[in-house]
Design an enzyme around this catalytic site. Sequence first.
Site, PDB file in Angstrom:
ATOM      1  N   SER A 138       0.868  -1.172   0.000  1.00  0.00           N
ATOM      2  CA  SER A 138       0.000   0.000   0.000  1.00  0.00           C
ATOM      3  C   SER A 138       0.906   1.224   0.000  1.00  0.00           C
ATOM      4  O   SER A 138       1.721   1.383   0.907  1.00  0.00           O
ATOM      5  CB  SER A 138      -0.883  -0.025   1.251  1.00  0.00           C
ATOM      6  OG  SER A 138      -1.652   1.150   1.335  1.00  0.00           O
ATOM      7  N   LYS A 164      -1.015  -1.089  -4.490  1.00  0.00           N
ATOM      8  CA  LYS A 164      -2.196  -0.288  -4.139  1.00  0.00           C
ATOM      9  C   LYS A 164      -1.725   1.140  -3.932  1.00  0.00           C
ATOM     10  O   LYS A 164      -0.758   1.378  -3.206  1.00  0.00           O
ATOM     11  CB  LYS A 164      -2.814  -0.854  -2.870  1.00  0.00           C
ATOM     12  CG  LYS A 164      -3.703   0.085  -2.067  1.00  0.00           C
ATOM     13  CD  LYS A 164      -4.483  -0.714  -1.022  1.00  0.00           C
ATOM     14  CE  LYS A 164      -4.615   0.024   0.293  1.00  0.00           C
ATOM     15  NZ  LYS A 164      -5.270  -0.817   1.323  1.00  0.00           N
ATOM     16  N   LYS A 166      -2.932   5.027  -2.747  1.00  0.00           N
ATOM     17  CA  LYS A 166      -3.991   5.783  -2.086  1.00  0.00           C
ATOM     18  C   LYS A 166      -4.430   6.900  -3.014  1.00  0.00           C
ATOM     19  O   LYS A 166      -3.619   7.459  -3.759  1.00  0.00           O
ATOM     20  CB  LYS A 166      -3.449   6.379  -0.784  1.00  0.00           C
ATOM     21  CG  LYS A 166      -3.123   5.327   0.273  1.00  0.00           C
ATOM     22  CD  LYS A 166      -4.386   4.684   0.816  1.00  0.00           C
ATOM     23  CE  LYS A 166      -4.076   3.760   1.988  1.00  0.00           C
ATOM     24  NZ  LYS A 166      -5.296   3.182   2.562  1.00  0.00           N
ATOM     25  N   ASP A 191      -7.151   2.965  -3.333  1.00  0.00           N
ATOM     26  CA  ASP A 191      -7.890   2.997  -2.065  1.00  0.00           C
ATOM     27  C   ASP A 191      -8.212   4.445  -1.736  1.00  0.00           C
ATOM     28  O   ASP A 191      -7.311   5.273  -1.564  1.00  0.00           O
ATOM     29  CB  ASP A 191      -7.035   2.371  -0.941  1.00  0.00           C
ATOM     30  CG  ASP A 191      -7.801   2.252   0.382  1.00  0.00           C
ATOM     31  OD1 ASP A 191      -8.964   2.697   0.457  1.00  0.00           O
ATOM     32  OD2 ASP A 191      -7.209   1.710   1.345  1.00  0.00           O
ATOM     33  N   GLU A 216     -10.948   0.476  -3.581  1.00  0.00           N
ATOM     34  CA  GLU A 216     -11.261   0.182  -2.179  1.00  0.00           C
ATOM     35  C   GLU A 216     -11.972   1.349  -1.512  1.00  0.00           C
ATOM     36  O   GLU A 216     -11.519   2.492  -1.598  1.00  0.00           O
ATOM     37  CB  GLU A 216      -9.935  -0.147  -1.466  1.00  0.00           C
ATOM     38  CG  GLU A 216     -10.084  -0.671  -0.047  1.00  0.00           C
ATOM     39  CD  GLU A 216      -8.732  -1.064   0.549  1.00  0.00           C
ATOM     40  OE1 GLU A 216      -7.772  -1.294  -0.210  1.00  0.00           O
ATOM     41  OE2 GLU A 216      -8.640  -1.115   1.785  1.00  0.00           O
ATOM     42  N   ASP A 241     -13.732  -1.949   2.834  1.00  0.00           N
ATOM     43  CA  ASP A 241     -12.804  -2.005   3.967  1.00  0.00           C
ATOM     44  C   ASP A 241     -13.538  -1.471   5.200  1.00  0.00           C
ATOM     45  O   ASP A 241     -14.177  -2.240   5.945  1.00  0.00           O
ATOM     46  CB  ASP A 241     -11.546  -1.177   3.609  1.00  0.00           C
ATOM     47  CG  ASP A 241     -10.556  -1.000   4.756  1.00  0.00           C
ATOM     48  OD1 ASP A 241     -10.836  -1.428   5.885  1.00  0.00           O
ATOM     49  OD2 ASP A 241      -9.472  -0.401   4.534  1.00  0.00           O
ATOM     50  N   LYS A 265      -9.568  -6.819   7.918  1.00  0.00           N
ATOM     51  CA  LYS A 265      -8.551  -6.362   8.863  1.00  0.00           C
ATOM     52  C   LYS A 265      -8.891  -6.967  10.214  1.00  0.00           C
ATOM     53  O   LYS A 265     -10.006  -6.763  10.729  1.00  0.00           O
ATOM     54  CB  LYS A 265      -8.530  -4.835   8.963  1.00  0.00           C
ATOM     55  CG  LYS A 265      -7.936  -4.171   7.736  1.00  0.00           C
ATOM     56  CD  LYS A 265      -7.847  -2.675   7.898  1.00  0.00           C
ATOM     57  CE  LYS A 265      -7.258  -2.056   6.639  1.00  0.00           C
ATOM     58  NZ  LYS A 265      -7.445  -0.598   6.608  1.00  0.00           N
ATOM     59  N   GLY A 293      -4.015  -4.055   6.230  1.00  0.00           N
ATOM     60  CA  GLY A 293      -3.076  -3.723   7.294  1.00  0.00           C
ATOM     61  C   GLY A 293      -3.364  -2.355   7.883  1.00  0.00           C
ATOM     62  O   GLY A 293      -4.107  -1.560   7.303  1.00  0.00           O
TER      63      GLY A 293
HETATM   64  O1  OSB Z   1      -7.260   1.761   4.315  1.00  0.00           O
HETATM   65  O2  OSB Z   1      -6.023   0.062   4.113  1.00  0.00           O
HETATM   66  C1  OSB Z   1      -6.224   1.178   4.608  1.00  0.00           C
HETATM   67  C2  OSB Z   1      -3.184   2.202   6.676  1.00  0.00           C
HETATM   68  C3  OSB Z   1      -3.773   2.929   7.673  1.00  0.00           C
HETATM   69  C4  OSB Z   1      -5.129   3.121   7.637  1.00  0.00           C
HETATM   70  C5  OSB Z   1      -5.902   2.565   6.617  1.00  0.00           C
HETATM   71  C6  OSB Z   1      -5.312   1.812   5.619  1.00  0.00           C
HETATM   72  C7  OSB Z   1      -3.920   1.656   5.642  1.00  0.00           C
HETATM   73  C8  OSB Z   1      -3.173   0.969   4.614  1.00  0.00           C
HETATM   74  C9  OSB Z   1      -1.845   0.414   5.033  1.00  0.00           C
HETATM   75  O3  OSB Z   1      -3.511   0.911   3.440  1.00  0.00           O
HETATM   76  C10 OSB Z   1      -1.668  -1.022   4.830  1.00  0.00           C
HETATM   77  C11 OSB Z   1      -0.411  -1.512   5.526  1.00  0.00           C
HETATM   78  O4  OSB Z   1      -0.420  -1.702   6.763  1.00  0.00           O
HETATM   79  O5  OSB Z   1       0.585  -1.717   4.849  1.00  0.00           O
HETATM   80 MG    MG Z   2      -8.361   0.621   2.966  1.00  0.00          MG
END
Ligand code: OSB
Ligand code: MG
Length: 371
Positions: A138, A164, A166, A191, A216, A241, A265, A293
């Site tokens: 991510s 992925k 953001k 995401d 996402e 999510d 999660k 995560g």
């Molecule tokens: O939306 O998946 C998410 C991290 C913090 C809060 C929300 C998200 C995330 C990540 C990180 O996408 C995933 C990771 O721990 O590598």
């Molecule tokens: Mg997410």
Amino acid sequence: MGIKLDRIVLRQIRMPLVHFFETSFGRTFGRDIILVEVSAGGVTGWGEVTAGENPFYNEEWTESSWLILRDYVAPRVLGHEFASAADVWGRIGHIRGHYMARGGLEAAVWDLEARMNGVPLWKQIGGGARTAIPCGVSIGIQDSVDQLLGKIETELNAGYQRIKMKMKPGWDIDVVRQVRQRFPRIRLMVDANSAYTLADVEHLKRLDEFYLMMMEQPLGHDEIIDHAPLQAALATPICLDECIRSAHQAEQAIRLGACRIINIKLGRVGGFRGAKAVHDVAAAGNVPVWCGGMLEAGIGRAHNIALSTLGNFVLPGDVSASKRYWKRDIILPEVEVTPQGTIEVPNGPGFGYELDFDYIREIQVREETLV
Ligand code: OSB
Ligand code: MG
């Protein structure tokens, strides 16, 4: 043999991230993480609370988690004889919300039960469908597109199987277009962390031309219903999510056609019992899942690895190498990723790594023992 918890130790540790992580709801520079140690007759198990430092991903944060654990969860589980870790939720299921705080304790008891039985955590939870888990990364919102392209290149060279990125309004279509131009064939997804509304359907449809694996949580953090008409309008699969906290919500989302994929999660669904239930509902509805995560330290990371061995975790998850986040992790060895973009599932008892107590003591900012 039952599990009678005779002690809980809460520890808060502070860990700087090697690089800030930016989502549509903000930038994180470091983590404040609660570790949950549970004991029964001299055996201990460990969990990690995945709540953020602020109530921006969901309503929880480090401080709220500490209070819920100390004042509501601990008094309900201490001294109680559980037939198995699967029964813990029955004592704390009536507490509203605060899934991550409850999940940190629940997961610790599964780890404890695995250690009492001398088996790996993956076996205790009924996993074992694979001996190595497929990994994606991510990647947060960056200061420039060039910086993002550079990071993607680095992760692809390390072997990661999917990327992925953001996104948020102002960092979406044009950025995805440039990523696609540069990497036409990679498995790519976005995401949005709830940054859009149903008024943005036409805008989000423009992402269809980039043949993304999935989009996402585009809509509200607590929104299932509006995702159904959005999914109907999109060619790109929606992955939910934030808004999936229970098997019932997963079932509703699938029935409505609000998603085609679910991110599970461990903390968000209240631990392993909830995660297994969401996993099973998704499998029954032919909806594949993957493990999300929350920038976990080693314990949470190890728990995610165990979770990812359940059968329906068929897509690469967000569980990646420790060094992407930490200069030094709290477990030994740290989590490493093979050149094929996989993590080998450890076979030691419990979550399968050693704890680095020296380092935990060094970065600890708070500790409380509950009996
Ligand atoms: O939306 O998946 C998410 C991290 C913090 C809060 C929300 C998200 C995330 C990540 C990180 O996408 C995933 C990771 O721990 O590598
Ligand atoms: Mg997410």
